[in-house]
Enzyme design. Structure first.
Site, short mmCIF file in Angstrom:
data_model
loop_
_atom_site.label_atom_id
_atom_site.label_comp_id
_atom_site.label_asym_id
_atom_site.label_seq_id
_atom_site.Cartn_x
_atom_site.Cartn_y
_atom_site.Cartn_z
N THR A 7 21.82 -40.06 7.41
CA THR A 7 21.72 -39.89 6.22
C THR A 7 22.83 -39.31 5.49
O THR A 7 23.26 -39.98 4.36
CB THR A 7 20.33 -39.23 5.75
OG1 THR A 7 19.21 -40.19 6.18
CG2 THR A 7 20.30 -39.33 4.18
N CYS A 46 0.38 0.40 7.78
CA CYS A 46 -0.14 0.85 6.45
C CYS A 46 -1.68 1.16 6.64
O CYS A 46 -1.93 2.29 5.81
CB CYS A 46 -0.12 -0.40 5.51
SG CYS A 46 1.23 -1.15 5.06
N ARG A 64 10.87 -31.57 -4.04
CA ARG A 64 12.11 -30.71 -3.62
C ARG A 64 11.96 -29.33 -4.09
O ARG A 64 11.99 -28.32 -3.25
CB ARG A 64 13.38 -31.41 -3.97
CG ARG A 64 13.53 -32.95 -3.21
CD ARG A 64 14.97 -33.26 -3.63
NE ARG A 64 15.39 -34.54 -2.95
CZ ARG A 64 16.51 -34.98 -3.39
NH1 ARG A 64 17.40 -34.74 -3.95
NH2 ARG A 64 16.62 -36.18 -2.60
N ALA A 93 15.33 -50.05 3.24
CA ALA A 93 16.42 -50.70 2.79
C ALA A 93 16.56 -52.20 2.99
O ALA A 93 15.91 -52.71 3.84
CB ALA A 93 17.70 -50.05 3.27
N ALA A 94 17.43 -52.51 2.22
CA ALA A 94 17.70 -54.23 2.65
C ALA A 94 18.43 -54.31 3.66
O ALA A 94 19.09 -53.40 4.34
CB ALA A 94 18.39 -54.85 1.42
N ARG A 120 16.57 -31.99 -9.10
CA ARG A 120 17.22 -32.27 -10.40
C ARG A 120 16.23 -32.73 -11.48
O ARG A 120 15.01 -33.40 -11.03
CB ARG A 120 18.36 -33.03 -10.59
CG ARG A 120 19.62 -32.57 -9.51
CD ARG A 120 20.68 -33.55 -9.60
NE ARG A 120 20.24 -34.96 -9.10
CZ ARG A 120 20.07 -35.73 -7.91
NH1 ARG A 120 20.38 -34.48 -6.84
NH2 ARG A 120 19.80 -36.69 -7.78
N GLU A 172 13.36 -35.18 4.33
CA GLU A 172 13.74 -36.28 3.27
C GLU A 172 14.34 -37.55 3.74
O GLU A 172 14.12 -38.63 3.25
CB GLU A 172 14.91 -35.79 2.07
CG GLU A 172 15.57 -36.71 1.23
CD GLU A 172 14.54 -36.72 0.18
OE1 GLU A 172 14.74 -37.61 -0.94
OE2 GLU A 172 13.61 -35.94 -0.36
N PRO A 199 14.99 -42.77 8.07
CA PRO A 199 13.72 -43.28 9.17
C PRO A 199 13.96 -42.50 10.41
O PRO A 199 12.88 -42.32 11.06
CB PRO A 199 14.38 -44.97 9.18
CG PRO A 199 14.75 -45.14 7.79
CD PRO A 199 15.75 -43.85 7.66
N GLU A 231 0.74 -1.06 -0.17
CA GLU A 231 -0.01 -0.04 0.24
C GLU A 231 0.92 0.99 0.08
O GLU A 231 0.62 1.97 -0.78
CB GLU A 231 -0.85 -0.04 1.23
CG GLU A 231 -1.73 -1.26 1.27
CD GLU A 231 -1.39 -2.25 2.24
OE1 GLU A 231 -2.07 -2.82 3.22
OE2 GLU A 231 -0.03 -2.54 2.14
#
Length: 352
Positions: A199, A88, A187, A165-166, A210, A269, A272, A55
Site C-alpha cells: 500500500t 499499592c 483513525r 480497486a478497478a 484529518r 487500514e 487487501p 493510591e
C-alpha cells in the site's frame, strides 16, 4: 457493608481523575481517600509508567498517620506486585487504611490479587462499584492486558461486488466523502494505524487523521508491515509521529511489540493483503467494511485468501451496526466466536 452514597460520589470523582492520566502500558486510574466521617482527605491519579500509582499518589499528599482509618476509593483493584513501583495494596495497609472500594478487578496474573491481600490484613473490601463506567474508560487496556496485544480493527472499502480497486489499480475514490470522513474519525480514535508495504508503494498514504485539510488533534502512530523497503521520500516519513517499521510477516510478533510500546488499539487500514492476513490469523477483533453502490468487476478483491476452503470453515461475523454514510453503507462487525467482555458489542460510546 454496602457501598455508601458518599463512596459512590467519590468513585465518580476518581473516574474523572483517572482521565487526566495518559493512555499507555499502564491503565488510567484515579483514587480518592475519605476520612471516617466521609470528608475528602486527598486525591490522586496515575501519570504514566514509572510514576506513583493513583493510591500512592493520593497517600503522598498526607502526613504520616493521616490515612489511618480512611477509606480508599479506587477505579482499579490495588496492585499486588513490585515493578517499577511497589504494591499499592501494601502501601494502603501500611498507611492504616481501613476500607477499600474499587470498580474493576486487576486482570494481571502478577499484579492481581490486591483485594485478597487487603482482606488478609483485615481491610474491608468492596468491588464492582461503577464497574461499567470504569470498563468504558480502560476497556482497551483491559483487552491488551488479557491478550498481550492491542485490540485490532480491520477496515476496508469495497464496491458492491467486493472489489477494492478497478483492474488498472485505481481506487480513489470508491466511497463518498461521508464514508471517508468517518474513516478519519476512526483513525483518530486509534493508538496506531497499520498498512502493508504494498500500500505504501502503490498509494503513498500519509496515514494521518484529518478533517478536510486540517490534522485532527490526536494522530495514530503509523505502522508499516512488510519486507519491501519504504522510499525515503514516502509521505509516511512526514507523519507527526515517527513511523514504526516491521520487516516481518509474523503478525503476532508485531502486535506483541506494539503492546510493549503501550499501544492498545490498532487500526489496520490496508491493503487487501495485510487485511486478509489479519483475518486469516484470527487477529481481527472488529471489522469495518465500507460498501459503495458501484460495480467494478475484475480481480482486485477487497479480501483475498483467508484460509477458507469450504463453507464449514467460513469466518462467521456478528454485525453490531449497519451505518448509512451518504450513498455508502458501513458494516461494523466482530467475530461470532469472540469472547471478550470489553469489546463484545458496538463500539464504545465516545470512542470517536
Amino acid at each position: 457493608m454496602a457501598v455508601t452514597a458518599t463512596e459512590r460520589r467519590a468513585m465518580d470523582r476518581a473516574l474523572a481523575l483517572a482521565t487526566r492520566g495518559p493512555r499507555g502500558v499502564n491503565p488510567q486510574v484515579g483514587a480518592v481517600l475519605l476520612s471516617p466521617d466521609g470528608e475528602v482527605l486527598a486525591e490522586g491519579w496515575h501519570r504514566g509508567s514509572g510514576t506513583p500509582h493513583a493510591e500512592v499518589d493520593a497517600l503522598s499528599k498526607l502526613t504520616p498517620g493521616a490515612a489511618r482509618g480512611a477509606t480508599a476509593v479506587v477505579t482499579l483493584e490495588p496492585c499486588n506486585h513490585t515493578g517499577r513501583t511497589g504494591p499499592c495494596a501494601l502501601a494502603l495497609i501500611e498507611a492504616g487504611v481501613a476500607r477499600v472500594v474499587y470498580a474493576l478487578d486487576d486482570p494481571g496474573d502478577v499484579s492481581g490479587g490486591g483485594a485478597e491481600r487487603l482482606r488478609a490484613a483485615g481491610v474491608g473490601v468492596e468491588s464492582g462499584e461503577r464497574a461499567a463506567e470504569a470498563r468504558a474508560l480502560i476497556g482497551d487496556w483491559l483487552f491488551a492486558a488479557r491478550r498481550g496485544r492491542p485490540h485490532v480493527t480491520v477496515k476496508w472499502a469495497q464496491s458492491l461486488d467486493g472489489r477494492a480497486a478497478a483492474d488498472d489499480g485505481t481506487s480513489q475514490w470508491i466511497t463518498g466523502p461521508e464514508a471517508r470522513a468517518d474513516v478519519h474519525r476512526r483513525r483518530a480514535a486509534a493508538d496506531a494505524i497499520a498498512v502493508g508495504t504494498g500500500t505504501v508503494l502503490a498509494d503513498d498514504p500519509a496515514l494521518t487523521a484529518r478533517a478536510g485539510d486540517e490534522l485532527l488533534p490526536h494522530q495514530p502512530v503509523p505502522v508499516v508491515i512488510g519486507a519491501r523497503p519504504t522510499p525515503a521520500d514516502a509521505a509516511v516519513h512526514r507523519h507527526p509521529h515517527t513511523p514504526l517499521f516491521f520487516d516481518t510477516h509474523d503478525l503476532s510478533a508485531v502486535l506483541a511489540a506494539l503492546h510493549e510500546r503501550g499501544i492498545q488499539t490498532l487500526f489496520v487500514e490496508g491493503g487487501p493483503t495485510l487485511a486478509s492476513a489479519f483475518l486469516a490469523a484470527g487477529l481481527a477483533d472488529r471489522v469495518l467494511a465500507y460498501v459503495a453502490p458501484v460495480l467494478l468487476g475484475g480481480s482486485r478483491l477487497a479480501v483475498t485468501d483467508i484460509g477458507v476452503r469450504s463453507i464449514d470453515q467460513a469466518r462467521r461475523l456478528v454485525v453490531d451496526e449497519w451505518l448509512p454514510l451518504g450513498a455508502d453503507l458501513l458494516a461494523i462487525a466482530h467475530p461470532a466466536d469472540a469472547d471478550d467482555p470489553d469489546h463484545a458489542g458496538p463500539e464504545k460510546e465516545g470512542s470517536l
